[in-house]
Scaffold this motif. Sequence first.
Motif, PDB file in Angstrom:
ATOM      1  N   GLN A  10       0.725  -1.258  -0.109  1.00 27.20           N
ATOM      2  CA  GLN A  10      -0.056  -0.015   0.006  1.00 27.20           C
ATOM      3  C   GLN A  10       0.834   1.269  -0.202  1.00 27.20           C
ATOM      4  OE1 GLN A  10      -0.073  -1.890   2.520  1.00 27.20           O
ATOM      5  NE2 GLN A  10       0.209  -0.965   4.461  1.00 27.20           N
ATOM      6  N   GLU A  59       0.499   4.257  -2.549  1.00 30.18           N
ATOM      7  CA  GLU A  59       0.372   5.759  -2.324  1.00 30.18           C
ATOM      8  C   GLU A  59       1.410   6.443  -3.071  1.00 30.18           C
ATOM      9  OE1 GLU A  59       0.400   6.005   1.806  1.00 30.18           O
ATOM     10  OE2 GLU A  59      -1.303   4.801   2.320  1.00 30.18           O
ATOM     11  N   GLU A  60       2.572   6.166  -3.104  1.00 24.29           N
ATOM     12  CA  GLU A  60       3.784   7.023  -3.755  1.00 24.29           C
ATOM     13  C   GLU A  60       3.757   6.859  -5.385  1.00 24.29           C
ATOM     14  OE1 GLU A  60       8.539   7.185  -4.161  1.00 24.29           O
ATOM     15  OE2 GLU A  60       7.552   5.599  -2.895  1.00 24.29           O
ATOM     16  N   ASN A 112       0.638   6.706  -6.689  1.00 28.24           N
ATOM     17  CA  ASN A 112      -0.533   7.695  -7.029  1.00 28.24           C
ATOM     18  C   ASN A 112      -0.121   9.074  -6.695  1.00 28.24           C
ATOM     19  OD1 ASN A 112      -2.715   5.652  -7.431  1.00 28.24           O
ATOM     20  ND2 ASN A 112      -3.208   5.360  -5.519  1.00 28.24           N
ATOM     21  N   GLU A 113       0.876   9.353  -5.938  1.00 29.31           N
ATOM     22  CA  GLU A 113       1.102  10.800  -5.667  1.00 29.31           C
ATOM     23  C   GLU A 113       1.778  10.917  -7.017  1.00 29.31           C
ATOM     24  OE1 GLU A 113       4.357  13.097  -2.685  1.00 29.31           O
ATOM     25  OE2 GLU A 113       3.087  11.445  -1.787  1.00 29.31           O
TER      26      GLU A 113
END
Length: 142
Positions: free
Chosen positions: A10, A14-15, A17-18
């Motif tokens: 996860q 997250e990285e 998606n950023e």
Amino acid sequence: WLRGYESEPQAIEEELNEIKENIELHNTISNNSWRVLFTDRDLFARLWRVALLQFMAQMCGATAMKYYLPANFIALGLGKQISLLASGIESSLKVGCTIIESLIIDRVGRRGTLLLGSIIMAVALLVCVHHHHWKKRDRHQG
């Protein structure tokens, strides 16, 4: 694997998606941002002032003078070492004068100093052109 998050997928998501969001934001900004310079009245006013200021800075020859300053001093009869020393002194004085200039601009304001500087530069350019014209005319008549 690169970040050491093998056990935490996860964190990788997250990285990722950023990064994707930053790319999308950059694409929307870069596609529209330059057009705002011409459509926003205040920004366009700043744009033409900056363009005029840059044009006048190039026309006054300050950057060319700075580049050829050691050669100009040598042409005036100074030795190579002295011409390099004089160029270094000029550069040092320029830093000091820039600090003083910044303080004056902060106190007086940008608009007034820009207007005054533009007028002085325009008059100086007219004097140079006028002087050059008469000098050239006298050579042809004499």
